[in-house]
Scaffold this active site. Structure first.
Site, mmCIF file in Angstrom:
data_model
loop_
_atom_site.group_PDB
_atom_site.id
_atom_site.type_symbol
_atom_site.label_atom_id
_atom_site.label_comp_id
_atom_site.label_asym_id
_atom_site.label_seq_id
_atom_site.Cartn_x
_atom_site.Cartn_y
_atom_site.Cartn_z
ATOM 1 N N GLU A 21 48.056 37.603 45.139
ATOM 2 C CA GLU A 21 47.184 38.582 44.492
ATOM 3 C C GLU A 21 46.328 39.269 45.541
ATOM 4 O OE1 GLU A 21 44.865 36.238 41.746
ATOM 5 O OE2 GLU A 21 43.386 35.672 43.264
ATOM 6 N N ASP A 61 35.482 39.459 45.598
ATOM 7 C CA ASP A 61 36.507 40.509 45.647
ATOM 8 C C ASP A 61 35.936 41.808 46.203
ATOM 9 O OD1 ASP A 61 37.939 38.567 44.137
ATOM 10 O OD2 ASP A 61 37.231 39.454 42.267
#
Length: 458
Positions: free
Chosen positions: A201, A25
């Site tokens: 997401e 991420d």
């Protein structure tokens, strides 16, 4: 006709992948102080780490600082996920998701703040949880400004919609508070969004060419993880879900040829010269995972250039192989055209939306002796080589003939010294040249021929 072509506005960049091991991420921002700031998810899910360097590649070896650790009890006590760093009104903010020690899946978004000029050494204040109308599983908050309004985008479960996470958008009254009623702008409905889990997401926004683009990640966090794209007109009401359109297919997916699996949860930054957009993301170097993918620590941070199609939309291409990042070879005298392979024949073509067909790594020449070879990006181990003076992309057979045919001397551009020309290793005086939109090695003597044999690296 000879067309004078100034150097490209977006010159090539060269990085080496992967950038940082065991960091998922990833979020990288280039600040006005000349530093790139990096943060990402650590596989232990227990802390927020940060690095800074004056170059993107420098982040690979930059010292890493722990700027915050999870709480020992209660909120912010588990699953410290997906931190992002943003500079807003003279202060640094970190957005991240966290669970509770007594309910590790009670994931919610939180905000930290520091007034320090250097966020690695600052004292961080917990601004607490971002209050959302729905008190449900929610994560991956990001923020951006459009037409003078700051927005928060995030992923959240709505039991009324069903399982999984959708994407939401709301204006902000300050960096940790939304205002008004959030808009649900995307729900996972396509097959590629619903493998393993129903997932939208990791929103990430880039604004170019009169549009607002929001990349997002979909499906489970294994090799099925991929990136989709939402697009809205810059003149539209972003809070109207009808303003957003979604690609019917993912824009960035696993690639077995390049051994890259599960690319996603991206962010965007810019190159050191500010002229190229850079795609930042994580993936794994293998497809098969034992057990829960969330327990596999080997997602790693990678970077590569983001290109733009002639219609102004972003072209993510494919996750490139590990090692040096590739270039495109842009024609000097036909500036809308690039070298690409089509059915393995090398040619010059405009609007190459299958981006990887027009990307080549410039590697140490197979013949040695100060030469270079041009390796295909989507067919690693295949190289541009001449055969009967025609240029083809073929797999190296290891022979001396192939090594020689696939090796060139890189020269200053014959029509522009800021560009590049490629002289055949085993046929001196013959250069990589286009003629009638096909690629050959040919002698070069006239101004037109020199222009035909000159390419910008982009």
């Amino acid at each position: 006709m000879l067309i004078a072509n100034p150097a490209p506005a977006s010159p090539g960049v060269l990085y080496t992948n992967s950038l940082i091991a065991q960091r998922a991420d990833p979020h990288i921002v280039k600040h006005t102080d000349g530093y790139y700031y990096f943060t990402a998810t650590a596989p232990e899910y227990d802390r927020i780490v940060m690095r800074r360097a004056t170059s993107l590649q420098g982040l690979a070896t930059a010292a890493e600082t722990v700027i915050w650790r999870k709480h020992s009890s209660g909120e912010m006590g588990a699953h410290i996920w997906a931190p992002e760093i943003h500079y807003i009104d003279g202060r640094w903010y970190i957005y991240f998701a966290a669970g509770r020690t007594d309910d590790v899946w009670a994931i919610r978004p939180y905000v930290l703040e520091t007034t320090s000029a250097n966020p690695l050494t600052g004292t961080w204040t917990e601004r607490g949880r971002i209050a959302l109308p729905l008190n449900t599983f929610s994560l991956d908050a990001t923020t951006f400004v459009h037409n003078g309004t700051r927005y928060l985008a995030w992923a959240q479960n709505d039991p009324a919609v069903g399982s999984g996470t959708n994407l939401y958008l709301a204006p902000m009254s300050n960096p940790w508070t939304i205002s008004g009623t959030p808009a649900r702008i995307s729900v996972p409905t396509y097959s590629w969004e619903t493998i393993g889990h129903r997932v939208n997401e990791g929103p990430a926004v880039i604004q170019r060419n009169g549009r607002v683009f929001m990349a997002f990640s979909a499906s489970a966090t294994d090799a099925n993880y991929c990136v989709g794209l939402l697009t809205a007109s810059a003149s539209s009401n972003l809070m109207n879900p009808a303003s957003w359109s979604k690609t019917s297919t993912p824009v960035f997916t696993s690639n077995a040829n390049t051994s890259q699996y599960g690319p996603g949860h991206n962010s965007f930054t810019v190159s050191e010269d500010g002229q190229s957009d850079i795609l930042v993301y994580h993936d794994r170097s293998y497809r098969d995972i034992s057990g829960d993918p969330l327990n596999d620590p080997n997602r790693r941070t990678r970077i590569q250039k983001l290109y733009w199609n002639a219609d102004g939309t972003p072209n993510f291409g494919i996750p490139v192989p590990d090692g040096a990042t590739p270039y495109r070879l842009k024609s000097y005298n036909y500036p809308d055209r690039f070298v690409r392979h089509w059915e393995f024949r090398a040619r010059l073509e405009a609007n190459v939306t299958n981006l990887a067909d027009s990307q080549f790594r410039i590697v140490t020449g197979l013949a040695g002796s100060g030469t270079v070879s041009l390796e295909s990006t989507n067919y690693p181990g295949y190289y541009l080589r001449h055969k009967n003076y025609e240029m083809w992309v073929e797999r190296s057979d290891g022979s001396t003939l192939f090594r020689n045919d696939a090796s060139f001397y890189r020269r200053a551009g014959l029509a522009d010294s800021a560009a590049a020309s490629f002289e055949s290793y085993n046929f001196a005086g013959r250069y990589l040249r286009h003629a009638n939109n096909l690629l050959y090695i040919q002698p070069v003597s006239t101004a037109t021929e020199r222009a035909d044999a000159t390419y910008y690296l982009e």
